[in-house]
Design a protein around this motif. Structure first.
Motif, PDB file in Angstrom:
ATOM      1  N   LEU A  35       0.339  -8.086   8.340  1.00 47.31           N
ATOM      2  CA  LEU A  35       0.371  -6.659   8.034  1.00 47.31           C
ATOM      3  C   LEU A  35       1.584  -6.034   8.717  1.00 47.31           C
ATOM      4  O   LEU A  35       1.710  -6.102   9.943  1.00 47.31           O
ATOM      5  CB  LEU A  35      -0.902  -5.969   8.527  1.00 47.31           C
ATOM      6  N   LEU A  83       0.819  -1.214   0.000  1.00 46.10           N
ATOM      7  CA  LEU A  83       0.000   0.000   0.000  1.00 46.10           C
ATOM      8  C   LEU A  83       0.848   1.256   0.000  1.00 46.10           C
ATOM      9  O   LEU A  83       0.319   2.373  -0.017  1.00 46.10           O
ATOM     10  CB  LEU A  83      -0.919   0.034   1.231  1.00 46.10           C
ATOM     11  N   PHE A 133      -6.940  -0.775   2.021  1.00 46.19           N
ATOM     12  CA  PHE A 133      -6.510  -2.152   2.289  1.00 46.19           C
ATOM     13  C   PHE A 133      -7.563  -3.143   1.799  1.00 46.19           C
ATOM     14  O   PHE A 133      -7.247  -4.134   1.119  1.00 46.19           O
ATOM     15  CB  PHE A 133      -6.255  -2.329   3.788  1.00 46.19           C
TER      16      PHE A 133
END
Length: 514
Positions: free
Chosen positions: A301, A238, A322
């Motif tokens: 994560l 991301l 996400f």
């Protein structure tokens, strides 16, 4: 030998910590985190001492008898004397925050949440002394004590351990809570347990993670194609250091309670343990969807912040991006997990069907008992001609309940059954017998759980099963009341209904007409 450790500033916060919104398993996880971090920080020394196969062993013991007590014992590296100020002073942030101990509050907050009096006994590898620190929270706060005593005694240089004792518990784990603690801790530390270097015990039970079976089947929209494994790796970035890796798959058999994602950080599960899988609507849709029955996975994560109790992520504005990227990866390529979950159907195992049947029929029976008497008063008007109907034949049954109620001098006994007979052709069967000599009317309602309509639309229970069961009960009772009011051939609608349901509405999807 006695010494002291300074716990100033912040001693007044200790009395507030008992009011944190903890769950017992997350509070206990704080102690396990400290043990795991101690092992990781001292792994080289411990393996040099014991060999490469040295395993971290943590045991949690719960004694619920008054005064209740919990002990957490490990064979990790122990707490060095130089680290005592940081270990026992509230909000003393460790110099290295890259591990599992990062806020400087875990042990203190969890211990004070559980107990007004707690102690730590520890022996660090290479230290010639075993040391004990005792906390009496009320005394510390009331007397504004800024230093607590360290009691020491000589010990073997090679020993290493830490034992936390929590006394006179505010929160005593018993029965179901103990089961949930076992379930959640197993999930939280599943990666470390699977990697083989952690043995975690609750009492005498070694916690062992389940290994779910992954669906191996053809694509539902191309059933003639060869079967395949419905699992895929997940890996996306991301930006700003936020990276997601792991896997996703479809369970076989499906399980509403155990589906959903488990979200990890630094190898430790943060969100989605036990029956609280991470199931955002963006991906799973409404509660009871087929995705929420089968879709699961482990996602790691990195670069994301977590709450100070480590029971959830602090998403800020990052959750929606996400989820959008995750959804794209789940259904992309030649393994479209979401489309397969939406369209694949199979029948649950009998044990799962029985559990779902009992839950659905119990809730339906409660509603009938509470609301049906008023409905009968409104609908029923006159006594019918005396007509007797034979009782239903005995059939294999997953679950049944009876509801008793009184109406106009009669007792009505309503029996609801979910049948497990694959030879039963009718989705809904009904028998209305009475009144007998005891002025009791028996109404039997039977729904076939193995009917093709149920296999297609409610194969694993949940809200789908309960809603269909309520529809069946309404139809059966409407017929009974029609007969009560003298309507002849009242069962014709139900017989036609059963034929249409089996022959037409249970069929697989066709192309849309238009």
């Amino acid at each position: 030998m006695t010494n002291t450790v300074n716990i100033r500033p912040g001693v007044s916060v200790l009395s507030v910590l008992r009011h944190l919104n903890y769950k017992a398993w997350f509070a206990l996880a704080e102690f396990v985190d400290n043990s795991v971090q101690s092992y990781l920080s001292n792994r080289a020394e411990l393996q040099a001492l014991h060999g490469k196969d040295f395993k971290l062993k943590i045991k949690i013991s719960i004694d619920p008898t008054t005064p209740a007590c919990i002990t957490i014992h490990d064979n990790a590296g122990g707490i060095q004397l130089a680290d005592f100020p940081r270990a026992f002073r509230p909000a003393a942030v460790p110099p290295d925050r890259s591990g599992l101990s990062e806020f400087g509050m875990g042990m203190k907050s969890a211990a004070c949440w559980f107990s007004p009096r707690w102690s730590v006994r520890t022996k660090a590898h290479g230290d010639p002394f075993e040391r004990v620190v005792r906390f009496d929270v009320a005394k510390i706060v009331n007397d504004q004590i800024e230093e607590v005593e360290i009691t020491s005694q000589p010990a073997d240089l090679a020993w290493h351990f830490t034992e936390v004792t929590l006394e006179n518990l505010y929160h005593v784990p018993v029965k179901k809570t103990v089961g949930k603690i076992k379930e959640h801790l197993t999930d939280i530390y599943r990666v470390f347990i699977r990697d083989g270097w952690l043995e975690l015990k609750l009492g005498n039970d070694v916690l062992t993670p389940e290994v779910p079976t992954i669906l191996f089947a053809p694509y539902a929209k191309a059933p003639d194609q060869p079967a395949r494994l419905w699992r895929k790796d997940i890996d996306f970035d991301l930006g700003d250091g936020q990276v997601v890796t792991g896997f996703a798959g479809l369970r076989e058999p499906g399980n509403y309670a155990r589906a959903g994602f488990a979200l990890f950080r630094r190898g430790r599960l943060i969100q989605g343990s036990g029956e609280e899988g991470y199931k955002p609507d963006t991906i799973f849709g409404q509660h009871g969807s087929f995705r929420s029955l089968r879709l699961f996975g482990e996602l790691h994560l990195e670069g994301f912040e977590v709450s100070h109790t480590k029971d959830g992520f602090r998403w800020d504005e990052n959750e929606q991006p996400f989820l959008e990227l995750l959804k794209e990866h789940l259904d992309g390529g030649d393994t479209p997990l979401l489309r397969q979950a939406d369209n694949y159907r199979s029948l649950a195992a009998r044990a799962d069907r029985e559990r779902a049947a009992n839950e659905a029929i119990q809730r339906t029976a409660v509603v009938l008992a509470q609301e049906l008497p008023k409905a009968i008063e409104v609908v029923a008007e006159h006594q019918p001609a005396e007509t007797q109907h034979v009782e239903l034949e005995t059939a294999p049954t997953l679950a049944s309940r009876e509801v008793m109620l009184g109406f106009r001098g009669e007792r009505w006994r309503i029996r609801i059954e979910l049948s497990d007979d694959p030879t039963e052709s009718a989705w809904l069967s009904l028998s209305d017998v009475g009144p007998n000599v005891a002025s009791e009317r028996l109404v039997e309602i039977r729904v076939s759980y193995l009917h093709p309509f149920m296999t297609r639309f409610a194969p694993h229970g949940g809200d789908d099963l309960e809603s269909l069961l309520r529809v069946a009960a309404a139809l059966a009772l409407a017929e009974t009341l029609a007969r009560y009011n003298g309507v002849k051939m009242a069962g014709t609608v139900r017989r036609n209904f059963n034929e249409i349901l089996r022959d037409v509405l249970s069929a697989a999807d066709r192309e849309t007409v238009g």
